[in-house]
Each structure stands twice: as C-alpha cells, then as structure tokens.
Design a protein around this motif. Sequence first.
Motif, PDB file in Angstrom:
ATOM      1  N   PRO A 125       7.727 111.358  46.468  1.00  0.00           N
ATOM      2  CA  PRO A 125       6.858 111.504  45.289  1.00  0.00           C
ATOM      3  C   PRO A 125       7.435 112.479  44.268  1.00  0.00           C
ATOM      4  O   PRO A 125       8.126 113.434  44.614  1.00  0.00           O
ATOM      5  CB  PRO A 125       5.571 112.064  45.890  1.00  0.00           C
ATOM      6  N   ASN A 126       7.129 112.239  43.013  1.00  0.00           N
ATOM      7  CA  ASN A 126       7.357 113.245  41.978  1.00  0.00           C
ATOM      8  C   ASN A 126       6.230 114.273  42.065  1.00  0.00           C
ATOM      9  O   ASN A 126       5.159 113.989  42.615  1.00  0.00           O
ATOM     10  CB  ASN A 126       7.337 112.596  40.589  1.00  0.00           C
ATOM     11  N   ILE A 127       6.485 115.449  41.518  1.00  0.00           N
ATOM     12  CA  ILE A 127       5.471 116.514  41.558  1.00  0.00           C
ATOM     13  C   ILE A 127       5.336 117.129  40.176  1.00  0.00           C
ATOM     14  O   ILE A 127       6.320 117.612  39.602  1.00  0.00           O
ATOM     15  CB  ILE A 127       5.857 117.613  42.576  1.00  0.00           C
ATOM     16  N   VAL A 128       4.128 117.093  39.642  1.00  0.00           N
ATOM     17  CA  VAL A 128       3.802 117.790  38.394  1.00  0.00           C
ATOM     18  C   VAL A 128       2.791 118.862  38.755  1.00  0.00           C
ATOM     19  O   VAL A 128       1.644 118.555  39.095  1.00  0.00           O
ATOM     20  CB  VAL A 128       3.231 116.825  37.333  1.00  0.00           C
ATOM     21  N   PHE A 129       3.221 120.103  38.712  1.00  0.00           N
ATOM     22  CA  PHE A 129       2.392 121.232  39.138  1.00  0.00           C
ATOM     23  C   PHE A 129       1.971 122.004  37.893  1.00  0.00           C
ATOM     24  O   PHE A 129       2.777 122.692  37.267  1.00  0.00           O
ATOM     25  CB  PHE A 129       3.195 122.129  40.085  1.00  0.00           C
ATOM     26  N   ILE A 130       0.702 121.851  37.518  1.00  0.00           N
ATOM     27  CA  ILE A 130       0.183 122.500  36.307  1.00  0.00           C
ATOM     28  C   ILE A 130      -0.652 123.691  36.740  1.00  0.00           C
ATOM     29  O   ILE A 130      -1.636 123.539  37.460  1.00  0.00           O
ATOM     30  CB  ILE A 130      -0.670 121.536  35.465  1.00  0.00           C
ATOM     31  N   MET A 131      -0.235 124.870  36.301  1.00  0.00           N
ATOM     32  CA  MET A 131      -0.977 126.087  36.667  1.00  0.00           C
ATOM     33  C   MET A 131      -1.303 126.876  35.410  1.00  0.00           C
ATOM     34  O   MET A 131      -0.420 127.190  34.614  1.00  0.00           O
ATOM     35  CB  MET A 131      -0.169 126.964  37.624  1.00  0.00           C
ATOM     36  N   SER A 132      -2.558 127.187  35.241  1.00  0.00           N
ATOM     37  CA  SER A 132      -2.953 128.049  34.140  1.00  0.00           C
ATOM     38  C   SER A 132      -3.104 129.475  34.666  1.00  0.00           C
ATOM     39  O   SER A 132      -2.926 129.732  35.853  1.00  0.00           O
ATOM     40  CB  SER A 132      -4.246 127.543  33.509  1.00  0.00           C
ATOM     41  N   ASP A 133      -3.423 130.370  33.763  1.00  0.00           N
ATOM     42  CA  ASP A 133      -3.457 131.791  34.100  1.00  0.00           C
ATOM     43  C   ASP A 133      -4.873 132.322  33.889  1.00  0.00           C
ATOM     44  O   ASP A 133      -5.333 132.413  32.749  1.00  0.00           O
ATOM     45  CB  ASP A 133      -2.463 132.531  33.183  1.00  0.00           C
ATOM     46  N   ASP A 134      -5.560 132.610  34.973  1.00  0.00           N
ATOM     47  CA  ASP A 134      -6.918 133.185  34.910  1.00  0.00           C
ATOM     48  C   ASP A 134      -8.001 132.152  34.593  1.00  0.00           C
ATOM     49  O   ASP A 134      -9.047 132.506  34.057  1.00  0.00           O
ATOM     50  CB  ASP A 134      -7.017 134.318  33.862  1.00  0.00           C
ATOM     51  N   HIS A 135      -7.774 130.903  34.927  1.00  0.00           N
ATOM     52  CA  HIS A 135      -8.803 129.883  34.692  1.00  0.00           C
ATOM     53  C   HIS A 135      -9.724 129.787  35.908  1.00  0.00           C
ATOM     54  O   HIS A 135      -9.343 129.259  36.948  1.00  0.00           O
ATOM     55  CB  HIS A 135      -8.151 128.527  34.408  1.00  0.00           C
ATOM     56  N   ALA A 136     -10.922 130.293  35.770  1.00  0.00           N
ATOM     57  CA  ALA A 136     -11.878 130.288  36.879  1.00  0.00           C
ATOM     58  C   ALA A 136     -12.390 128.879  37.155  1.00  0.00           C
ATOM     59  O   ALA A 136     -12.591 128.088  36.231  1.00  0.00           O
ATOM     60  CB  ALA A 136     -13.051 131.204  36.556  1.00  0.00           C
TER      61      ALA A 136
ATOM     62  N   GLU B  62       1.176 106.459  40.278  1.00  0.00           N
ATOM     63  CA  GLU B  62       0.821 106.166  41.673  1.00  0.00           C
ATOM     64  C   GLU B  62       1.596 107.043  42.653  1.00  0.00           C
ATOM     65  O   GLU B  62       1.057 107.496  43.654  1.00  0.00           O
ATOM     66  CB  GLU B  62       1.107 104.672  41.959  1.00  0.00           C
ATOM     67  N   ASN B  63       2.862 107.292  42.339  1.00  0.00           N
ATOM     68  CA  ASN B  63       3.710 108.032  43.274  1.00  0.00           C
ATOM     69  C   ASN B  63       4.035 109.438  42.769  1.00  0.00           C
ATOM     70  O   ASN B  63       5.054 110.006  43.112  1.00  0.00           O
ATOM     71  CB  ASN B  63       5.006 107.258  43.557  1.00  0.00           C
ATOM     72  N   THR B  64       3.167 109.976  41.924  1.00  0.00           N
ATOM     73  CA  THR B  64       3.364 111.341  41.436  1.00  0.00           C
ATOM     74  C   THR B  64       2.187 112.215  41.876  1.00  0.00           C
ATOM     75  O   THR B  64       1.034 111.866  41.657  1.00  0.00           O
ATOM     76  CB  THR B  64       3.495 111.368  39.906  1.00  0.00           C
ATOM     77  N   ILE B  65       2.520 113.323  42.516  1.00  0.00           N
ATOM     78  CA  ILE B  65       1.515 114.325  42.878  1.00  0.00           C
ATOM     79  C   ILE B  65       1.247 115.158  41.628  1.00  0.00           C
ATOM     80  O   ILE B  65       2.182 115.716  41.044  1.00  0.00           O
ATOM     81  CB  ILE B  65       2.036 115.247  44.000  1.00  0.00           C
ATOM     82  N   VAL B  66      -0.001 115.220  41.209  1.00  0.00           N
ATOM     83  CA  VAL B  66      -0.370 116.087  40.087  1.00  0.00           C
ATOM     84  C   VAL B  66      -1.316 117.158  40.616  1.00  0.00           C
ATOM     85  O   VAL B  66      -2.358 116.844  41.203  1.00  0.00           O
ATOM     86  CB  VAL B  66      -1.063 115.315  38.951  1.00  0.00           C
ATOM     87  N   VAL B  67      -0.938 118.405  40.417  1.00  0.00           N
ATOM     88  CA  VAL B  67      -1.766 119.525  40.850  1.00  0.00           C
ATOM     89  C   VAL B  67      -2.288 120.232  39.611  1.00  0.00           C
ATOM     90  O   VAL B  67      -1.531 120.460  38.659  1.00  0.00           O
ATOM     91  CB  VAL B  67      -0.943 120.541  41.689  1.00  0.00           C
TER      92      VAL B  67
ATOM     93  N   ASN C 269      -3.485 130.048  48.474  1.00  0.00           N
ATOM     94  CA  ASN C 269      -2.307 129.936  47.600  1.00  0.00           C
ATOM     95  C   ASN C 269      -1.011 129.832  48.413  1.00  0.00           C
ATOM     96  O   ASN C 269      -0.067 129.156  47.992  1.00  0.00           O
ATOM     97  CB  ASN C 269      -2.244 131.077  46.581  1.00  0.00           C
ATOM     98  N   VAL C 270      -0.960 130.459  49.590  1.00  0.00           N
ATOM     99  CA  VAL C 270       0.254 130.383  50.402  1.00  0.00           C
ATOM    100  C   VAL C 270       0.469 128.990  51.010  1.00  0.00           C
ATOM    101  O   VAL C 270       1.545 128.710  51.560  1.00  0.00           O
ATOM    102  CB  VAL C 270       0.259 131.441  51.542  1.00  0.00           C
ATOM    103  N   ASP C 271      -0.542 128.126  50.917  1.00  0.00           N
ATOM    104  CA  ASP C 271      -0.408 126.761  51.453  1.00  0.00           C
ATOM    105  C   ASP C 271       0.304 125.821  50.480  1.00  0.00           C
ATOM    106  O   ASP C 271       0.723 124.725  50.880  1.00  0.00           O
ATOM    107  CB  ASP C 271      -1.778 126.156  51.768  1.00  0.00           C
ATOM    108  N   VAL C 272       0.390 126.196  49.222  1.00  0.00           N
ATOM    109  CA  VAL C 272       0.940 125.277  48.215  1.00  0.00           C
ATOM    110  C   VAL C 272       2.361 124.850  48.590  1.00  0.00           C
ATOM    111  O   VAL C 272       2.690 123.653  48.588  1.00  0.00           O
ATOM    112  CB  VAL C 272       0.916 125.921  46.807  1.00  0.00           C
ATOM    113  N   ALA C 273       3.217 125.829  48.889  1.00  0.00           N
ATOM    114  CA  ALA C 273       4.629 125.517  49.160  1.00  0.00           C
ATOM    115  C   ALA C 273       4.789 124.585  50.365  1.00  0.00           C
ATOM    116  O   ALA C 273       5.431 123.526  50.249  1.00  0.00           O
ATOM    117  CB  ALA C 273       5.431 126.812  49.341  1.00  0.00           C
ATOM    118  N   PRO C 274       4.230 124.931  51.540  1.00  0.00           N
ATOM    119  CA  PRO C 274       4.406 124.014  52.674  1.00  0.00           C
ATOM    120  C   PRO C 274       3.798 122.634  52.426  1.00  0.00           C
ATOM    121  O   PRO C 274       4.339 121.629  52.910  1.00  0.00           O
ATOM    122  CB  PRO C 274       3.717 124.740  53.847  1.00  0.00           C
ATOM    123  N   THR C 275       2.703 122.584  51.681  1.00  0.00           N
ATOM    124  CA  THR C 275       2.044 121.302  51.440  1.00  0.00           C
ATOM    125  C   THR C 275       2.916 120.387  50.582  1.00  0.00           C
ATOM    126  O   THR C 275       3.126 119.209  50.907  1.00  0.00           O
ATOM    127  CB  THR C 275       0.681 121.549  50.759  1.00  0.00           C
ATOM    128  N   LEU C 276       3.443 120.938  49.499  1.00  0.00           N
ATOM    129  CA  LEU C 276       4.269 120.102  48.616  1.00  0.00           C
ATOM    130  C   LEU C 276       5.585 119.714  49.303  1.00  0.00           C
ATOM    131  O   LEU C 276       6.057 118.586  49.151  1.00  0.00           O
ATOM    132  CB  LEU C 276       4.517 120.816  47.284  1.00  0.00           C
TER     133      LEU C 276
END
Length: 477
Positions: free
Chosen positions: A9-20, A286-291, A340-347
């Motif tokens: 899969p492709n991975i698009v990891f979108i992370m904002s800063d301080d978004h509750a 279909e084959n891209t993980i979007v976080v 948060n420490v699960d992100v790396a092993p999961t991807l």
Amino acid sequence: MNSVGATRPNIVFIMSDDHAAHAVSAYGSRINTTPNIDRIADGGVRLDAAFCTNSICTPSRAAILTGTYNHVNRVTTLDTHMDNSLVTFPGLLRDAGYQTAMIGKWHLGHGPGHDPTGFDHWRILPGQGHYHDPVMLEADGRVVERRGYVTDLITDDTIDWIRSRDRSRPFMVLCHHKAPHRRWEPAPRHATRYDDVDIAEPETMYEDLLTGHADRAAVVAAMRMRLMDLDPIYDLKAPVPPGLDAESELRWRYQRYIKDYLRVIDAVDEGVGRILDVLDDEGIAENTIVVYTSDQGFFLGDHGWFDKRLMYEESLRMPLCVRYPAAIPAASASSAMVLNVDVAPTLLSWAGVEVPAWMQGFDATPVMEGAVPAQWRTSMYYRYWMHRDAAHNVPAHLGVRTHDRKLICYYNDPCDQLGASGPADPVEWEMFDLAQDPLETRNVIADGDRRDEVAALTAELVRLADEVGDILPAGVR
Ligand code: CA
C-alpha cells in the motif's frame, strides 16, 4: 499483516499540530464540522481511545516516528531535538523500496544531526514556522521563500510530490501541518468566518472562575494556561473591551480564541479534501492508507484552559482516523486503546516490513481491521517531562489511564529543586473516575473508599513503567 498480498500500500500520513479530537465532526464536535477529515473516518476506522504518551509537540513526533517512548528516544521536551541517526518508520520503508517524503512541520530540530533522515525528499518549516509567506528548508541547507498560506502550501507540495512520483514503486508521504498551533492565524478567505455566530462553550469552561481549580493538585491550580492567561493582542488579536466583568471577559476571550482555532482548522480540512480527491483522480485510493491525526489534543476552553501538556482527556486524546479500503471496514470505530508509539509498527506491518523488536508500540493493524486481539492493552503509561516551563508553569507528571480510571502523579522533578532555596514541592496525586465523571471535574484521590482502587492503579503504574523501561522518580513508588 498486510492482508492484500503482493501489492504494497501507499501511505499518506496527514498530521496537524494541536488539533483536538473534539474539534473533528467525526468525533461528535459540538463546535465545527470537518467534512473532509470525516471522509477518512467514513471510509475507514475512527479510533476512539487514541492517546499520546507525552502531550507536547516534539516528543510526540519522536514517539510517532520511532515507535518508542520518550525516555528511550531521549526526546523528552521541546528543547531535546531528535538525533537523526535514530531509526524511524519512514527510513525503514525507504530501505524496503518505498519512495518517501516529508513536507511541513518537522519540529524535531534542523541542521547537522537533526535534519530529517529517511526521506527521498523533504521540505520543512524551521521550528514552528510561520502561517503567512513561510520560509521552508530543504536538504543541503537550501532555503525556500514561499508566498501564500502555510496550510495551502504544505497541501500543494504534498500533491505535487504524489503527482510526480515514480509509479513503479509504492510511496509514503508525511504531510505535517503547522495548523492549528498557536497563534491561530487564519487564511484570508476564512478571516471572517464565524463572525456572526456564537460558538458553543465547553461545559467545564467556568471551572476556573468558580473554583480556581481548588479541587486539583496545587501545582495544577498554579499553571498559567487559563483563557485569562492568553495575551489579548498576540493571541486574541484585539484589546479586551472595557467594562467587562470576569464572566463576560471569559466569554469574550473564548469566542476570540476558538473562532481563530476553528478557522485555521478549516484550511486543514480543505487540504485533506484536496489530497483525497487526488488519490481518487489517480485511481489509487483503494490501495492507499490515509491517516489523519494530530501530535496531541488541546484544551478548547475546557476547565477554563487552552494548550495541552496535561494528562487530562482533552489533551491526552489524539484524533486518529485511518482509511485503507483494501483492509479496513468502512465507517467502523474502535474503543481499543491505541497510542502514538503504535503508529510506526502499524504502518510497517501493513507495508509488509518487519517491525524491529526494539520498537515499543504495538502493531495495531488487527484493531483497525476490526479484530481486537484478546491480549490487547487495557492501560497506558504517560509521562510529561517539561517541569514548570517558563510560559505555562505546567508541572512534570506521569500517570496511568485504564478504560475507566486515571491516576496522575505530579512528582515535582527534584532536578528543578536544585537551585531552589526553600523546601522541595510536595509530590501530589490525582485520581479520576472516568466512568462516573468523564469530564474529570472531581479529583477523588482523597476519598477513603477509593483506597483499594488507588493501590491497584499505583501498582499498574509501576508495572507499566517497568514494562516500558522508565525509571520512576523518587516518591512515586
Ligand atoms: Ca503539537
């Protein structure tokens, strides 16, 4: 495990800063809508118990990249920048043949020893960066002067990189927004949005006014993180109107604060939508993980506060929505605890890359695919290290959260006492019954009939510290 076989899969990891999470409509926000972030949740899974292990920018980012706790990766505070020789999940993906990119807010230091590593391409904001016409940095010391609004530029760059990728190999891109970090400067097109409405107030906003946080630890009551501590000109962009009583001023401050916070999120959400549209247009959804996630949560006037840092729910919780149509059932939700420490092993797991044994997070792919393993964690360890920083005066603390209880210890870092002339601050404890009191309004640590619960939670805290290899400060055990 990668359940779709040979096509990585492709991975698009979108992370904002301080978004509750409570400013994401997929999480039931009472104050805004985020239709494009909701598209990710609608097409995948919403994690309802996603937590950071240290609610502050730089440390949480290091935990995400390395899959380790901050006492292991040594990125404990905003000032301890990450050693870029540490192995990260993007670097492991690159080693495995992925093309990788990092665009936007890095906030792990830059220059020799701290520039991003593990990427074919990177373009980052120095430090916090600017909302308008930001300078960005690239490899080999290149400085790029940009025109425009930071969220739009990071989105544009992410899209350009996806469009220009090598189509014979999978890709992974980190799209890291600066928004909605303080000082919440909206794009011009959103500058007057919400001017004609009142945003709903959080239920606990008047706690400070009514009680001065008297029920909480003394070091918490002494923090400078109240709406009343926001600078009218710098943060709220207007002088306080004359003649307001305390309650009216609090209301005025909240509206000024929250409207800009929501306006900057609107640009993030639009950017998410543009990226999702590109994945559709390229035929790779279909084959891209979007976080979609954020490095931590934020107080949105809750308990009378802004900012993060504390182990309280609004700050501890991360929004985490993951779409991967080939593996994750659409419109699903999970209350399993993910960190948060699960992100790396999961991807890495989804990409079919072996997870290094030293990574401390867990592979959460079964959780996200809807089959929580029987032995999945039911408690989590937290530690915030920046003892009484000059701006917010938030105490160092650690704690344990189970599904329905929370125990926090403000251990009053003895290092901070070295230069002090008086006696050391006392160690203070808090406990919350999240089942009866989900908003954490009543500290029950002193309730006599809770002694057994406190003992059990303390034992669990010690067990977790041992499990992750952290050394508890004196006075905690
Ligand atoms: Ca942050």
